[in-house]
Scaffold this motif. Structure first.
Motif, PDB file in Angstrom:
ATOM      1  N   TYR A 104     -82.947   7.257 -26.347  1.00  0.00           N
ATOM      2  CA  TYR A 104     -81.519   7.400 -26.730  1.00  0.00           C
ATOM      3  C   TYR A 104     -80.677   5.905 -26.168  1.00  0.00           C
ATOM      4  O   TYR A 104     -81.266   5.183 -25.411  1.00  0.00           O
TER       5      TYR A 104
ATOM      6  N   TRP B 240     -77.306  12.314 -20.066  1.00  0.00           N
ATOM      7  CA  TRP B 240     -77.432  13.654 -19.327  1.00  0.00           C
ATOM      8  C   TRP B 240     -77.192  13.259 -17.925  1.00  0.00           C
ATOM      9  O   TRP B 240     -76.614  14.345 -17.197  1.00  0.00           O
TER      10      TRP B 240
ATOM     11  N   TRP C 124     -89.627  18.944 -20.231  1.00  0.00           N
ATOM     12  CA  TRP C 124     -89.081  17.584 -20.516  1.00  0.00           C
ATOM     13  C   TRP C 124     -88.772  16.915 -19.063  1.00  0.00           C
ATOM     14  O   TRP C 124     -88.339  17.591 -18.122  1.00  0.00           O
TER      15      TRP C 124
ATOM     16  N   ILE D 112     -84.893  17.117 -32.069  1.00  0.00           N
ATOM     17  CA  ILE D 112     -83.413  16.815 -31.825  1.00  0.00           C
ATOM     18  C   ILE D 112     -82.418  18.150 -31.725  1.00  0.00           C
ATOM     19  O   ILE D 112     -81.773  18.285 -30.739  1.00  0.00           O
TER      20      ILE D 112
ATOM     21  N   LEU E  30     -82.957  19.243 -28.103  1.00  0.00           N
ATOM     22  CA  LEU E  30     -82.418  18.563 -27.003  1.00  0.00           C
ATOM     23  C   LEU E  30     -80.749  18.805 -27.263  1.00  0.00           C
ATOM     24  O   LEU E  30     -80.086  18.758 -26.366  1.00  0.00           O
ATOM     25  N   THR E  31     -80.438  18.853 -28.521  1.00  0.00           N
ATOM     26  CA  THR E  31     -78.895  19.127 -28.543  1.00  0.00           C
ATOM     27  C   THR E  31     -78.469  20.562 -28.122  1.00  0.00           C
ATOM     28  O   THR E  31     -77.396  20.671 -27.503  1.00  0.00           O
TER      29      THR E  31
ATOM     30  N   PHE F 103     -78.459  19.582 -23.978  1.00  0.00           N
ATOM     31  CA  PHE F 103     -77.723  18.492 -23.418  1.00  0.00           C
ATOM     32  C   PHE F 103     -76.350  18.363 -24.484  1.00  0.00           C
ATOM     33  O   PHE F 103     -75.570  17.568 -23.762  1.00  0.00           O
TER      34      PHE F 103
ATOM     35  N   ASP G 209     -74.201  14.604 -27.527  1.00  0.00           N
ATOM     36  CA  ASP G 209     -74.701  13.519 -27.151  1.00  0.00           C
ATOM     37  C   ASP G 209     -76.277  13.209 -27.879  1.00  0.00           C
ATOM     38  O   ASP G 209     -76.677  12.014 -27.874  1.00  0.00           O
ATOM     39  N   ALA G 210     -77.090  14.505 -27.886  1.00  0.00           N
ATOM     40  CA  ALA G 210     -78.350  14.247 -28.009  1.00  0.00           C
ATOM     41  C   ALA G 210     -78.837  14.235 -29.272  1.00  0.00           C
ATOM     42  O   ALA G 210     -79.946  14.056 -29.883  1.00  0.00           O
TER      43      ALA G 210
ATOM     44  N   PRO H  96     -80.685  10.240 -31.823  1.00  0.00           N
ATOM     45  CA  PRO H  96     -81.503   9.168 -30.874  1.00  0.00           C
ATOM     46  C   PRO H  96     -81.929   7.969 -31.536  1.00  0.00           C
ATOM     47  O   PRO H  96     -82.058   7.962 -32.834  1.00  0.00           O
TER      48      PRO H  96
END
Ligand SMILES: Cc1cc2nc3c(=O)[nH]c(=O)nc-3n(C[C@H](O)[C@H](O)[C@H](O)COP(=O)(O)OP(=O)(O)OC[C@H]3O[C@@H](n4cnc5c(N)ncnc54)[C@H](O)[C@@H]3O)c2cc1C
Length: 382
Positions: A219, A224, A243, A286, A289-290, A293, A296-297, A300
């Motif tokens: 990113y 985070w 992760w 994605i 991770l979205t 988090f 914002d995730a 990438p």
């Protein structure tokens, strides 16, 4: 680089992972004529780092721990730096995709680990850069290792294989085979055949982490951390189960991280992305991770994965029988064969930390400890 058809050298090394490269470098430093034959089109083997946004993210080996004393020694020798794995902050637990994630304090175990600035593959690149010209031959897959004159003789070792459009043959006094033992057993023929004890040891020794899939995501910044999160995620929703923060410290001057980019890497079940196109994998990662988090995730700089189970230069097709076990020290793998002319030196042959980066270094340096080239020249091979 094409190999001269009648090439003949002191030492031929099969495999340009850390163990093969280091052994070749030590032998070349002693003035021996060396050739390294590597099947892939890159060096590093299981040290494989993706590069994006100015950072390197390890899709293979990443960490070493306090008990791994050889790794910092080699980093110093090749002018590389290391840094602590980023741990502080709160971790995330993702039980299911359709339920909210939970935050928790990750317990303070295992002990802190170190990472290599520029990624673990930087070790391989640094050693390869120090090899004399014409030593390293990429795209050169070895198929057989034979001894001229057979069992009773002390004739040359003949290593044969294929480059892109032709076959090659290299004669040498000594062969250092730096390919994982289980892969050797399934893909390289030996003549005369090896004793049953070593054949069985090669076949039963698991290749550390060959049964794994790793993902890397870069990113523009490690957002985070701004929310007090460590980057650590434990997920049962997948596709990635574990992760970790893979951001290098930006305080490292002109090393990784100066760009301010943030990165994560994680482990998933092997096969989780097999047969799935890269765009679909990227979308699934994605989405995960979205969910963990937030928005914002969603964007990438780069996403990549490597499934080591499907990589035929690490895992033989028949390799699934050795799922995930860590190798134990196997004395047969640390012996030499054919009167000292044949040695197995991949990380799994180490008697200290087998399977780890530290083991790769131990195994690469064993040949020298046992008398090196002189042990064969003066008939003192053990
Ligand atoms: C996902 C993953 C995570 C890991 N994490 C860690 C970690 O955090 N810490 C740690 O200490 N270790 C870790 N490891 C293990 C570490 O990567 C190995 O210990 C180390 O890289 C082994 O080096 P090596 O040179 O012995 O073998 P390899 O790196 O496997 O090198 C063998 C080389 O031989 C080549 N080759 C294979 N067949 C042939 C052939 N027939 N002819 C010519 N060349 C051939 C291959 O292409 C390869 O380049 C991890 C491994 C993986 C896969």
């Amino acid at each position: 680089m094409p190999i001269a058809p009648s090439g003949s050298v002191d030492v031929v090394v099969v495999g340009a992972g850390i163990s093969g490269l280091l052994a070749a470098y030590r032998a070349a430093s002693e003035g021996l004529e060396v050739i390294v034959l590597e099947a892939r089109d890159r060096v590093g083997g299981r040290c494989h780092s993706m590069e994006a946004g100015g950072v390197h993210v390890d899709l293979g080996a990443a960490w070493h721990w306090e008990e791994h004393k050889r790794v910092p020694r080699i980093l110093e020798e090749f002018s590389l730096e290391r840094f602590r794995q980023h741990e502080p902050g709160v971790a995330i637990y993702e039980p299911q995709r359709d339920r909210p994630v939970q935050k928790f304090e990750w317990p303070d175990v295992p002990p802190p680990s170190w990472r290599v600035a520029g990624g673990a593959q930087a070790i391989a690149n640094a050693i390869a850069a120090e090899l004399p010209d014409a030593v390293l031959h990429l795209g050169s897959r070895v198929r057989s290792v034979d001894r001229e004159g057979g069992e009773a003789d002390t004739g040359a070792v003949v290593v044969s294989g294929e480059q892109e459009d032709h076959s090659f043959m290299v004669r040498a006094d000594i062969c250092l085979c730096a390919v994982p033992p289980r892969l050797v057993a399934h893909t390289i023929d030996f003549g005369p055949d090896l004793p049953v004890s070593i054949r069985s040891a090669l076949r039963r020794t698991p290749t550390w982490m060959s049964h794994s899939l790793k993902a890397g995501v870069v990113y523009e910044r490690p957002f985070w951390r701004e929310d007090g999160l460590s980057g650590r995620i434990r997920s049962f929703a997948g596709p990635i189960g574990d992760w970790h923060d893979a951001t290098p410290p930006s305080s490292m001057g002109d090393h990784d991280g100066a760009s301010g980019a943030g990165a994560l890497f994680g482990f998933g079940p092997p096969g989780a992305v097999s047969g799935v196109d890269a765009a679909t994998v990227r979308t699934a990662i994605i989405e995960q991770l979205t969910h963990c988090f937030g928005p914002d995730a969603a964007d990438p700089v780069a996403v990549d994965t490597h499934d080591w189970t499907a990589d035929s230069f690490t895992t033989p097709e028949q390799g699934s029988a050795c799922q995930g076990q860590h190798p134990e020290p196997v004395p047969e793998l640390a012996s030499s064969y054919w009167n000292g002319q044949l040695h197995f030196i991949a990380a799994e042959t180490a008697q200290d930390h087998p399977g780890f980066l530290d083991g790769a270094i131990e195994a690469a340096e064993r040949w020298d400890r046992d008398g090196g080239y002189d042990a064969v020249r003066f008939g003192q091979a053990i």
